[in-house]
Scaffold this active site. Structure first.
Site, PDB file in Angstrom:
ATOM      1  N   LYS A   1       0.846  -1.198   0.000  1.00 28.93           N
ATOM      2  CA  LYS A   1       0.000   0.000   0.000  1.00 28.93           C
ATOM      3  C   LYS A   1       0.875   1.240   0.000  1.00 28.93           C
ATOM      4  O   LYS A   1       2.052   1.208   0.371  1.00 28.93           O
ATOM      5  CB  LYS A   1      -0.962   0.007   1.182  1.00 28.93           C
ATOM      6  CG  LYS A   1      -0.307   0.064   2.559  1.00 28.93           C
ATOM      7  CD  LYS A   1      -0.030   1.475   3.054  1.00 28.93           C
ATOM      8  CE  LYS A   1       0.618   1.470   4.431  1.00 28.93           C
ATOM      9  NZ  LYS A   1       1.117   2.814   4.836  1.00 28.93           N
TER      10      LYS A   1
ATOM     11  N   PRO B   1       9.160  -3.721  -0.960  1.00 30.52           N
ATOM     12  CA  PRO B   1      10.373  -3.252  -0.276  1.00 30.52           C
ATOM     13  C   PRO B   1      10.226  -3.316   1.240  1.00 30.52           C
ATOM     14  O   PRO B   1       9.200  -2.920   1.795  1.00 30.52           O
ATOM     15  CB  PRO B   1      10.507  -1.801  -0.757  1.00 30.52           C
ATOM     16  CG  PRO B   1       9.801  -1.763  -2.076  1.00 30.52           C
ATOM     17  CD  PRO B   1       8.660  -2.729  -1.933  1.00 30.52           C
TER      18      PRO B   1
ATOM     19  N   GLY C   1       7.690   1.651   4.027  1.00 37.48           N
ATOM     20  CA  GLY C   1       6.433   2.332   4.254  1.00 37.48           C
ATOM     21  C   GLY C   1       5.274   1.776   3.446  1.00 37.48           C
ATOM     22  O   GLY C   1       4.227   2.416   3.338  1.00 37.48           O
TER      23      GLY C   1
ATOM     24  N   GLY D   1       4.577  -4.027   3.988  1.00 37.84           N
ATOM     25  CA  GLY D   1       4.898  -5.389   3.571  1.00 37.84           C
ATOM     26  C   GLY D   1       4.631  -6.419   4.654  1.00 37.84           C
ATOM     27  O   GLY D   1       4.012  -7.459   4.398  1.00 37.84           O
ATOM     28  N   GLY D   2       5.069  -6.146   5.871  1.00 36.18           N
ATOM     29  CA  GLY D   2       4.827  -7.077   6.966  1.00 36.18           C
ATOM     30  C   GLY D   2       3.360  -7.198   7.306  1.00 36.18           C
ATOM     31  O   GLY D   2       2.842  -8.298   7.530  1.00 36.18           O
TER      32      GLY D   2
ATOM     33  N   ALA E   1       0.848  -6.622   5.297  1.00 35.99           N
ATOM     34  CA  ALA E   1       0.191  -7.326   4.195  1.00 35.99           C
ATOM     35  C   ALA E   1       0.399  -8.828   4.314  1.00 35.99           C
ATOM     36  O   ALA E   1      -0.526  -9.620   4.079  1.00 35.99           O
ATOM     37  CB  ALA E   1       0.726  -6.819   2.852  1.00 35.99           C
TER      38      ALA E   1
ATOM     39  N   ASP F   1      -1.726  -1.373  10.510  1.00 36.66           N
ATOM     40  CA  ASP F   1      -2.015  -1.438   9.076  1.00 36.66           C
ATOM     41  C   ASP F   1      -2.680  -2.744   8.652  1.00 36.66           C
ATOM     42  O   ASP F   1      -3.155  -2.857   7.520  1.00 36.66           O
ATOM     43  CB  ASP F   1      -0.728  -1.262   8.256  1.00 36.66           C
ATOM     44  CG  ASP F   1      -0.213   0.167   8.270  1.00 36.66           C
ATOM     45  OD1 ASP F   1      -0.999   1.071   8.609  1.00 36.66           O
ATOM     46  OD2 ASP F   1       0.971   0.375   7.938  1.00 36.66           O
TER      47      ASP F   1
END
Length: 199
Positions: A14, A99, A103, A106-107, A109, A141
């Site tokens: 995101k 990446p 920001g 990734g984690g 998600a 997130d």
């Protein structure tokens, strides 16, 4: 469960189209207002389940990613197994393309993908509302990553309100060579703004 069951899902990254950090709570979290947008750049998360006693193992294509209890994907699988009362072995494979420390969640998600995939391989024992509740406990997130799309996110980022996005534009993402961790970024803001204390 006689045979290993597995499924692979996409974990979309995101971006923040808009982000305003409003205040710092006593627990150290920060309240925000942000419009978050899913992007096509994604990790591939494979979850397999087999007969066992709750053992969770993670493999990853990036050697510097922790593959133990420090990984939020591990925490997501543990939370679902405990909540559903399931005793089985889980194997998680992370093929990361988002990446790291860029920001782009990734984690988070990956955690959302693990919740979805683990629930699926065990026959969906938890309803969507319960999955979202687990997501909120894992990270700010993660709730957005459960649904994706475009959303107004408030609270610490965990309160999401879907928005209509009529735009369809190509997006060029150029990550910096320098990773920036979320705790470091918020600590820098606290230092610059005296912990968001009232004047």
């Amino acid at each position: 469960m006689k045979k290993k069951i597995g499924t692979t899902v996409r974990a979309e990254g995101k971006i923040n189209l808009y982000l305003d950090v409003l205040s710092r709570a006593e627990n150290g979290y920060h309240t925000i207002e942000s419009v978050m947008q899913s992007v096509s750049l994604s990790d591939r998360v494979t979850v397999s389940a087999m007969r066992g006693d709750g053992d969770i193992r993670i493999s990853c294509n990036l050697p510097y990613i922790p593959c133990d209890g420090r990984n939020i994907a591990y925490k997501a699988a543990r939370a679902l197994l405990d909540e559903a009362g399931i005793s089985a072995a889980v194997r998680i494979s992370l093929d990361k393309r988002i990446p790291v420390a860029g920001g782009m969640a990734g984690g988070s998600a990956d955690a959302a993908a693990v919740l979805t995939a683990t629930n699926r391989v065990f026959g969906n024992p938890l309803p969507p509302a319960k999955l979202c509740a687990l997501a909120a406990k894992l990270g700010a997130d993660v709730p957005f990553c459960m649904t994706g799309g475009t959303a107004l996110c408030t609270g610490v980022g965990d309160v999401t309100e879907p928005l209509e996005n009529r735009l369809s534009l190509p997006l060029l993402i150029v990550p910096s060579r320098d990773s920036v961790s979320t705790p470091w970024a918020y600590a820098a803001l606290d230092s610059a703004y005296s912990g968001f204390a009232a004047p």
